[in-house]
Design an enzyme around this catalytic site. Structure first.
Site, PDB file in Angstrom:
ATOM      1  N   LYS A  76     -21.983  -6.132  12.592  1.00 46.15           N
ATOM      2  CA  LYS A  76     -23.236  -5.498  12.167  1.00 46.15           C
ATOM      3  C   LYS A  76     -24.244  -6.571  11.731  1.00 46.15           C
ATOM      4  CE  LYS A  76     -20.965  -1.203  10.840  1.00 46.15           C
ATOM      5  NZ  LYS A  76     -20.469  -0.283   9.798  1.00 46.15           N
ATOM      6  N   GLN A 110     -19.403   0.102   3.594  1.00 49.63           N
ATOM      7  CA  GLN A 110     -18.406   0.122   4.667  1.00 49.63           C
ATOM      8  C   GLN A 110     -17.187   0.939   4.245  1.00 49.63           C
ATOM      9  OE1 GLN A 110     -18.939  -1.004   7.712  1.00 49.63           O
ATOM     10  NE2 GLN A 110     -16.903  -0.525   8.471  1.00 49.63           N
ATOM     11  N   ASP A 152     -26.249   5.344   7.704  1.00 48.49           N
ATOM     12  CA  ASP A 152     -25.088   5.923   8.393  1.00 48.49           C
ATOM     13  C   ASP A 152     -25.288   7.405   8.705  1.00 48.49           C
ATOM     14  OD1 ASP A 152     -23.024   4.015   8.811  1.00 48.49           O
ATOM     15  OD2 ASP A 152     -22.587   3.996   6.668  1.00 48.49           O
TER      16      ASP A 152
HETATM   17  N1  GUN Z   1     -16.150   2.491   8.923  1.00 45.91           N
HETATM   18  C1  GUN Z   1     -15.899   2.751  10.231  1.00 45.91           C
HETATM   19  N2  GUN Z   1     -17.030   3.156  10.849  1.00 45.91           N
HETATM   20  C2  GUN Z   1     -18.013   3.135   9.912  1.00 45.91           C
HETATM   21  C3  GUN Z   1     -19.397   3.432   9.954  1.00 45.91           C
HETATM   22  O1  GUN Z   1     -19.969   3.824  10.975  1.00 45.91           O
HETATM   23  N3  GUN Z   1     -20.060   3.290   8.774  1.00 45.91           N
HETATM   24  C4  GUN Z   1     -19.455   2.887   7.625  1.00 45.91           C
HETATM   25  N4  GUN Z   1     -20.191   2.797   6.507  1.00 45.91           N
HETATM   26  N5  GUN Z   1     -18.163   2.603   7.556  1.00 45.91           N
HETATM   27  C5  GUN Z   1     -17.460   2.728   8.701  1.00 45.91           C
END
Ligand code: GUN
Length: 308
Positions: free
Chosen positions: A53, A98, A122
């Site tokens: 990311k 996350q 998200d």
């Molecule tokens: N963990 C796995 N996929 C995601 C996501 O799309 N966002 C977040 N915040 N955590 C994750």
């Protein structure tokens, strides 16, 4: 039949290149879009996701703020830590925590306090989910939003077709079903208590598998000619299992021999390739789209903030 491969990397690149002029326009107005990422603990998969990311942000010219926190904090300690960095978090247009968080952390308490609707990149929070249910424009959960982009850009018709979503998670299954519904599909959501999963799945013109179990969806679940979207990303380390799944793909078996594992989705790869009219491979299908949509959501939130 051999299904068309839906190339997630190509669509990711299209989405990212369309973001560049929007980012430049924001910068010209003195607002460099900024994404804050909170990473708690040392779950290896989470570290890889976060690294990807941040790398994508950097490549696009999005400013990133990374807050790494030890995994043994209590909810109160994490809350205190984030409160002490409120200015830094407040300078971001978009914030994500996350997942998964360590089990002792009350994730809902943390996101309620530190990720309000205006920063919810998200699309997981109650404001964003309300906007989704009401079909109002707002950033959507990244993986389902990426799948909708993929279907749209490949010209795959949705209206009037039967869609089946395997999995009812808040992150993928539920938002996916709502997005397909808003695109006028007739939608069924299947889950662990569904009585006859194969029979339900076989009714699907569009089948989305987001179950989290390696190759659980087999030939008996796929209607010939269906479009199959595989959200799963499972690592298989059992040699016999790997050989059963990839007997038709010697390259994948060679790589298994070298590394000791192979990635497989929630759908049996051979069944998907042979029965579908189009499908997302694993890896290289859905995965690349999630980060592209995270970047798109960051830009959308920055534009929204600029307008306010
Ligand atoms: N963990 C796995 N996929 C995601 C996501 O799309 N966002 C977040 N915040 N955590 C994750």
């Amino acid at each position: 039949m051999s299904g068309l491969v839906l190339d997630g990397k190509r669509i990711r690149d299209e989405i990212l290149s369309e973001l560049r002029p929007r980012i430049e326009a924001l910068k010209a107005k003195g607002r460099t879009p900024a994404l804050a990422v909170v990473l708690v603990g040392d779950d290896p998969a989470s570290h890889i996701y976060v690294r990807n990311k941040l790398k994508a942000s950097e490549e696009l010219g999005i400013r990133s703020i990374e807050l790494r926190v030890p995994g043994d904090l209590s909810t109160a300690q994490l809350s205190e830590y984030l409160s002490a960095r409120k200015d830094e978090l407040g300078s971001a247009d978009a914030i994500l925590v996350q997942m998964p968080l360590p089990p002792q952390i009350d994730g809902e308490a943390i996101t309620t306090r530190f990720v309000d609707g205006a920063h919810d990149v998200d699309g997981f929070g109650p404001f964003s989910l309300g906007q989704l249910v009401l079909n109002r424009p707002w950033p959507r959960a990244c993986t389902p939003a990426g799948i909708m982009e993929l279907l749209r850009r490949y010209g795959i018709a949705i209206a009037g077709r039967k869609a089946v979503v395997g999995g009812r998670s808040d992150i993928v299954g539920k938002p996916m079903a709502l997005l397909l519904l808003h695109a006028n599909a007739t939608v069924t959501i299947c889950h662990s208590r569904t009585t006859d999963l194969a029979a339900e799945c076989r009714t699907a013109d569009i089948l989305v598998a987001a179950i989290g179990r390696p190759a659980m969806i087999g030939p008996e679940h796929i209607k010939p000619g269906a479009v199959v979207i595989d959200v799963g990303m499972n690592r298989v380390i059992d040699k016999a299992h790997a050989h059963r799944l990839f007997a038709h793909q010697p390259k994948r078996l060679e790589s298994f021999e070298k590394t000791g594992s192979v990635l497989v989705g929630d759908v049996d790869p051979r069944a998907m390739e042979e029965l579908s009219s189009a499908y997302t491979p694993v890896p290289g299908g859905v995965g690349p789209l999630t980060i592209a949509m995270l970047m798109a959501n960051t830009v959308t939130l920055a534009e929204h903030r600029q307008e306010c």
